[in-house]
Design a protein around this motif. Structure first.
Motif, PDB file in Angstrom:
ATOM      1  N   ARG A  28       0.822  -1.213   0.000  1.00 47.63           N
ATOM      2  CA  ARG A  28       0.000   0.000   0.000  1.00 47.63           C
ATOM      3  C   ARG A  28       0.853   1.259   0.000  1.00 47.63           C
ATOM      4  NH1 ARG A  28      -3.640  -3.134   3.263  1.00 47.63           N
ATOM      5  NH2 ARG A  28      -2.640  -2.400   5.161  1.00 47.63           N
ATOM      6  N   ALA A  29       1.999   1.234   0.680  1.00 47.66           N
ATOM      7  CA  ALA A  29       2.881   2.401   0.703  1.00 47.66           C
ATOM      8  C   ALA A  29       3.400   2.718  -0.694  1.00 47.66           C
ATOM      9  CB  ALA A  29       4.051   2.162   1.665  1.00 47.66           C
ATOM     10  N   VAL A  30       3.781   1.695  -1.446  1.00 40.30           N
ATOM     11  CA  VAL A  30       4.258   1.907  -2.814  1.00 40.30           C
ATOM     12  C   VAL A  30       3.115   2.413  -3.694  1.00 40.30           C
ATOM     13  CG1 VAL A  30       5.213   0.781  -4.861  1.00 40.30           C
ATOM     14  CG2 VAL A  30       6.108   0.223  -2.589  1.00 40.30           C
ATOM     15  N   ALA A  31       1.936   1.831  -3.557  1.00 39.21           N
ATOM     16  CA  ALA A  31       0.774   2.263  -4.338  1.00 39.21           C
ATOM     17  C   ALA A  31       0.433   3.719  -4.033  1.00 39.21           C
ATOM     18  CB  ALA A  31      -0.422   1.358  -4.055  1.00 39.21           C
ATOM     19  N   GLU A  32       0.557   4.125  -2.795  1.00 37.36           N
ATOM     20  CA  GLU A  32       0.262   5.503  -2.406  1.00 37.36           C
ATOM     21  C   GLU A  32       1.191   6.483  -3.113  1.00 37.36           C
ATOM     22  OE1 GLU A  32      -1.850   8.512  -0.668  1.00 37.36           O
ATOM     23  OE2 GLU A  32      -2.324   6.375  -0.695  1.00 37.36           O
ATOM     24  N   VAL A  33       2.455   6.147  -3.212  1.00 37.33           N
ATOM     25  CA  VAL A  33       3.413   7.002  -3.914  1.00 37.33           C
ATOM     26  C   VAL A  33       3.021   7.116  -5.388  1.00 37.33           C
ATOM     27  CG1 VAL A  33       5.807   7.189  -4.693  1.00 37.33           C
ATOM     28  CG2 VAL A  33       5.312   6.563  -2.330  1.00 37.33           C
ATOM     29  N   LEU A  34       2.653   6.007  -6.001  1.00 35.78           N
ATOM     30  CA  LEU A  34       2.240   6.043  -7.405  1.00 35.78           C
ATOM     31  C   LEU A  34       0.999   6.912  -7.601  1.00 35.78           C
ATOM     32  CD1 LEU A  34       2.825   2.340  -8.450  1.00 35.78           C
ATOM     33  CD2 LEU A  34       4.089   4.351  -9.221  1.00 35.78           C
ATOM     34  N   ARG A  35       0.063   6.839  -6.657  1.00 39.91           N
ATOM     35  CA  ARG A  35      -1.157   7.650  -6.773  1.00 39.91           C
ATOM     36  C   ARG A  35      -0.879   9.138  -6.615  1.00 39.91           C
ATOM     37  NH1 ARG A  35      -3.558   3.147  -4.530  1.00 39.91           N
ATOM     38  NH2 ARG A  35      -3.304   3.872  -2.408  1.00 39.91           N
TER      39      ARG A  35
END
Length: 88
Positions: A28-35
């Motif tokens: 989720r942390a990586v996905a948050e950066v992408l978003r």
């Protein structure tokens, strides 16, 4: 036959991103950066063998936000530009 060869390509201007991590929090942390960089769809998560998490999301590479917009604009070659001299 490789099962990925039959996978449908995302729409033009979009990219499919798959994140595999040992914990849901890391994925989720990586996905948050992408978003923060790209517009995107809701993420879909799946368990992986061994207790990890696989997270899938689709990002719109033509609708960048913040620093990604600047980076994308400067990283794309100008229209009509050919290969660099060292690429011949």
């Amino acid at each position: 036959m490789d099962p990925h060869e039959t996978e449908a390509l995302p729409a033009a201007g979009h990219a499919e991103v798959r994140i595999v991590a040992a914990s849901p929090e890391a994925a989720r942390a990586v996905a948050e950066v992408l978003r923060h960089c790209f517009a995107g769809t809701e993420q879909r998560s799946y368990p992986t063998p061994g207790g990890g998490t696989r997270l899938h999301l689709t990002v719109d590479t033509e609708t960048a936000a913040g620093t990604a917009r600047t980076w994308l604009a400067t990283s794309r070659p100008p229209t009509g530009a050919g290969p660099h001299a060292e690429e011949h």
